[in-house]
Motif scaffolding. Structure first.
Motif, PDB file in Angstrom:
ATOM      1  N   ASP A  17       5.862   8.639 -13.670  1.00  0.00           N
ATOM      2  CA  ASP A  17       5.524   8.325 -15.059  1.00  0.00           C
ATOM      3  C   ASP A  17       5.715   6.821 -15.280  1.00  0.00           C
ATOM      4  OD1 ASP A  17       4.983   8.425 -17.775  1.00  0.00           O
ATOM      5  OD2 ASP A  17       7.013   9.043 -18.309  1.00  0.00           O
ATOM      6  N   LEU A  18       4.791   6.054 -14.693  1.00  0.00           N
ATOM      7  CA  LEU A  18       4.863   4.595 -14.794  1.00  0.00           C
ATOM      8  C   LEU A  18       3.587   4.060 -15.421  1.00  0.00           C
ATOM      9  CD1 LEU A  18       6.383   3.742 -11.296  1.00  0.00           C
ATOM     10  CD2 LEU A  18       7.534   3.667 -13.529  1.00  0.00           C
ATOM     11  N   HIS A  19       3.733   3.032 -16.206  1.00  0.00           N
ATOM     12  CA  HIS A  19       2.605   2.433 -16.922  1.00  0.00           C
ATOM     13  C   HIS A  19       2.254   1.042 -16.403  1.00  0.00           C
ATOM     14  CE1 HIS A  19      -0.177   2.009 -20.211  1.00  0.00           C
ATOM     15  NE2 HIS A  19       0.423   0.920 -20.643  1.00  0.00           N
ATOM     16  N   ARG A  20       3.264   0.246 -16.034  1.00  0.00           N
ATOM     17  CA  ARG A  20       3.030  -1.120 -15.578  1.00  0.00           C
ATOM     18  C   ARG A  20       3.982  -1.494 -14.443  1.00  0.00           C
ATOM     19  NH1 ARG A  20      -0.892  -0.974 -18.296  1.00  0.00           N
ATOM     20  NH2 ARG A  20      -1.672  -2.416 -19.873  1.00  0.00           N
ATOM     21  N   ALA A  21       3.469  -2.355 -13.559  1.00  0.00           N
ATOM     22  CA  ALA A  21       4.287  -3.005 -12.550  1.00  0.00           C
ATOM     23  C   ALA A  21       4.239  -4.498 -12.826  1.00  0.00           C
ATOM     24  CB  ALA A  21       3.765  -2.719 -11.139  1.00  0.00           C
ATOM     25  N   LYS A  45       0.841  -1.207   0.000  1.00  0.00           N
ATOM     26  CA  LYS A  45       0.000   0.000   0.000  1.00  0.00           C
ATOM     27  C   LYS A  45       0.872   1.252   0.000  1.00  0.00           C
ATOM     28  CE  LYS A  45      -3.710   2.169   2.688  1.00  0.00           C
ATOM     29  NZ  LYS A  45      -3.122   3.465   2.897  1.00  0.00           N
ATOM     30  N   THR A  46       1.860   1.282   0.860  1.00  0.00           N
ATOM     31  CA  THR A  46       2.769   2.429   0.941  1.00  0.00           C
ATOM     32  C   THR A  46       3.572   2.582  -0.348  1.00  0.00           C
ATOM     33  OG1 THR A  46       2.914   2.144   3.338  1.00  0.00           O
ATOM     34  CG2 THR A  46       4.628   3.481   2.276  1.00  0.00           C
ATOM     35  N   LEU A  47       4.093   1.481  -0.864  1.00  0.00           N
ATOM     36  CA  LEU A  47       4.884   1.526  -2.095  1.00  0.00           C
ATOM     37  C   LEU A  47       4.068   2.072  -3.254  1.00  0.00           C
ATOM     38  CD1 LEU A  47       7.512   0.800  -3.677  1.00  0.00           C
ATOM     39  CD2 LEU A  47       6.438  -1.434  -4.107  1.00  0.00           C
ATOM     40  N   PHE A  48       2.872   1.545  -3.472  1.00  0.00           N
ATOM     41  CA  PHE A  48       2.077   1.985  -4.624  1.00  0.00           C
ATOM     42  C   PHE A  48       1.578   3.419  -4.461  1.00  0.00           C
ATOM     43  CE2 PHE A  48       1.857  -2.643  -5.448  1.00  0.00           C
ATOM     44  CZ  PHE A  48       2.459  -2.599  -6.691  1.00  0.00           C
ATOM     45  N   GLU A  49       1.331   3.849  -3.244  1.00  0.00           N
ATOM     46  CA  GLU A  49       1.001   5.266  -3.020  1.00  0.00           C
ATOM     47  C   GLU A  49       2.200   6.151  -3.360  1.00  0.00           C
ATOM     48  OE1 GLU A  49      -0.319   5.514   1.044  1.00  0.00           O
ATOM     49  OE2 GLU A  49      -2.295   4.666   0.559  1.00  0.00           O
ATOM     50  N   LYS A  87       0.416  -5.373 -13.379  1.00  0.00           N
ATOM     51  CA  LYS A  87      -0.569  -4.441 -12.826  1.00  0.00           C
ATOM     52  C   LYS A  87      -0.490  -3.150 -13.631  1.00  0.00           C
ATOM     53  CE  LYS A  87      -1.194  -1.645  -8.613  1.00  0.00           C
ATOM     54  NZ  LYS A  87      -2.610  -1.807  -8.338  1.00  0.00           N
ATOM     55  N   GLU A  88      -1.634  -2.655 -14.032  1.00  0.00           N
ATOM     56  CA  GLU A  88      -1.688  -1.372 -14.720  1.00  0.00           C
ATOM     57  C   GLU A  88      -1.504  -0.256 -13.698  1.00  0.00           C
ATOM     58  OE1 GLU A  88      -4.907   1.238 -17.243  1.00  0.00           O
ATOM     59  OE2 GLU A  88      -4.957  -0.947 -17.438  1.00  0.00           O
ATOM     60  N   LEU A  89      -0.624   0.683 -14.025  1.00  0.00           N
ATOM     61  CA  LEU A  89      -0.369   1.795 -13.115  1.00  0.00           C
ATOM     62  C   LEU A  89      -0.900   3.122 -13.641  1.00  0.00           C
ATOM     63  CD1 LEU A  89       3.273   0.988 -11.966  1.00  0.00           C
ATOM     64  CD2 LEU A  89       1.129   0.593 -10.731  1.00  0.00           C
TER      65      LEU A  89
END
Length: 171
Positions: A120-124, A110-114, A168-170
């Motif tokens: 400028d990221l599109h995918r993880a 949760k913290t990382l994705f926040e 995962k789509e970002l």
């Protein structure tokens, strides 16, 4: 960015965490198939990895800490070295064996994705050596979907292991 949940604190990794981070990762190297590294690291060997994560930008490293003990970490790292991949990251999360089932991995992700939401990221992407139901559940909960399977792609402990690829789509 610091997140507190009961007594568990999620914060950016610091130099002082290096020994505990190394010991945690070495547990998985020496005792599990979860990582395909096969030889334990020294803290000095892990220093470049720690230094590659900054308090800004797409490549981050967060630790979960409780009473001075590192319970786990999550990171976003370059997906591949070629320039066209710069809008993709590979994410990972590792928790201490006795921290499983406490929500530590969830707090870390949760913290990382926040923290990387405004990048400028599109995918993880994530790779999960199978079987690892807990990791599959965690990634699915965060919106990852399986996009591939590498069969028998790594040999460790005298056998071959499959690796599921998740994305995962970002943005």
């Amino acid at each position: 960015m610091v997140t507190n949940h009961a007594e568990v604190q999620i914060r950016p990794a610091a130099q002082a965490d290096l020994e505990q981070l190394t010991a945690l990762y070495n547990h998985y190297i020496l005792g599990t198939h979860i990582t395909f590294d096969t030889v334990a690291f020294t803290p000095e060997q892990r220093q470049p990895w720690l230094a590659a994560h900054h308090g800004h930008g797409p490549h981050r490293l967060f630790v979960a800490q409780e009473r001075g003990r590192v319970l786990g970490y999550a990171s976003s790292d370059p997906f591949r070295p070629k320039p066209a991949y710069r809008t993709s990251v590979e994410t990972t999360v590792y928790c201490a064996p006795d921290a499983g089932g406490r929500g530590v991995g969830t707090l870390l992700y949760k913290t990382l994705f926040e923290a990387i939401a405004d990048q400028d990221l599109h995918r993880a992407y994530a790779g999960i050596a199978l079987p690892n139901e807990a990791s599959v559940r965690l990634h699915t909960r965060f919106g990852f979907r399986q996009c591939g399977l590498y069969t028998e792609s790594g040999r460790k402990f005298g056998r071959y292991w499959d690796v599921a690829r998740f994305e995962k789509e970002l943005g």
